[in-house]
Design a protein around this motif. Sequence first.
Motif, short mmCIF file in Angstrom:
data_model
loop_
_atom_site.label_atom_id
_atom_site.label_comp_id
_atom_site.label_asym_id
_atom_site.label_seq_id
_atom_site.Cartn_x
_atom_site.Cartn_y
_atom_site.Cartn_z
N ASN A 177 28.54 43.85 12.31
CA ASN A 177 29.05 43.96 10.95
C ASN A 177 30.56 43.76 11.00
O ASN A 177 31.15 43.61 12.07
CB ASN A 177 28.67 45.30 10.31
N SER B 118 25.73 42.41 5.59
CA SER B 118 27.03 43.05 5.39
C SER B 118 27.94 42.24 4.49
O SER B 118 29.00 42.71 4.09
CB SER B 118 27.71 43.25 6.75
N ALA C 120 32.24 48.01 7.23
CA ALA C 120 30.96 47.45 7.64
C ALA C 120 30.42 46.49 6.59
O ALA C 120 29.90 45.42 6.89
CB ALA C 120 29.96 48.58 7.91
N VAL C 121 30.54 46.87 5.32
CA VAL C 121 30.13 46.02 4.20
C VAL C 121 31.38 45.63 3.43
O VAL C 121 32.10 46.49 2.94
CB VAL C 121 29.14 46.76 3.28
#
Length: 287
Positions: free
Chosen positions: A190, A222, A119-120
């Motif tokens: 994301n 993100s 997601a990040v």
Amino acid sequence: MTLTERRKPDTVDLRVVPVEQVLDRIEGALQVSLDRHAVVHKRCSVGAPTDRDTWVRIERRPLAKIGVQGWNGTECAARLVGVAQPVWLGCVVWQDADEPVMWRADETGLLPGAPVGAAVLSEDPRLPDEWWGALNASLDALASQGTLRIATPDTVTVTQPFVTKSIRSVFPGDFDTTVERWVPAHADLNWANMTAPTFGLFDWEDWGKAPLGLDSASLWASSLAVPGLADRVRRERRRDFDSRDGKLMTLFVCSKILGPYAHPEDPRLAPARDMAKRVIEELKRRC
């Protein structure tokens, strides 16, 4: 621990709780065989490929978190035009006999590629220009369509009071937080919900109307651990970020990063703080 044991319905982690009985039920209802060796476990959902080259995503959700619009986001997203997403094929839904929760399994076509990443992101995925063009086309097409659904990121309904409360909790000030435009949004945009090298957007459970710029701001947030990638997101979605609502959504996502649950070693803290200061100044000048 088994699924029939009594406990708070929102505390179950499907990464550690056995779901074999759930998979058995889904196979019977959808008349499909799941590849038990390739099951992907997440906290609130489980996914697996099938013997007919499709994918089944299974979600467990407490009744208290299923609003009046239901939780058929993937099914409703099937009617969207011009948005790159897996084709929706069918579903099975049931209420748990022992707990105040519901189960839902949606069968879709396979993804056109692998998820871009977590997601990040912590590294630049170096996506080609064609990928960015497909992203822009899908987001623009999505925002141009109509729906009665309201976005529910993290199962929380996005409303004006919620937006204001989130922003004000971290950024008090004399700027107006009133949203002007509400448009359809994915609401969970994301890097874990998009594919590459062929662009595709999936996990549509919580899409619906949201402030203009929510998706763009979420993707930017993100990307903040990779400055060049965050800059690319802002360039590609410049129209969103230049709008007043886009600036509010930038503060909205920054409030999540900088709020009470912020991790002191999160590399996104400094850039989020700097951007928030800049955006607040811009909003004040517009007043």
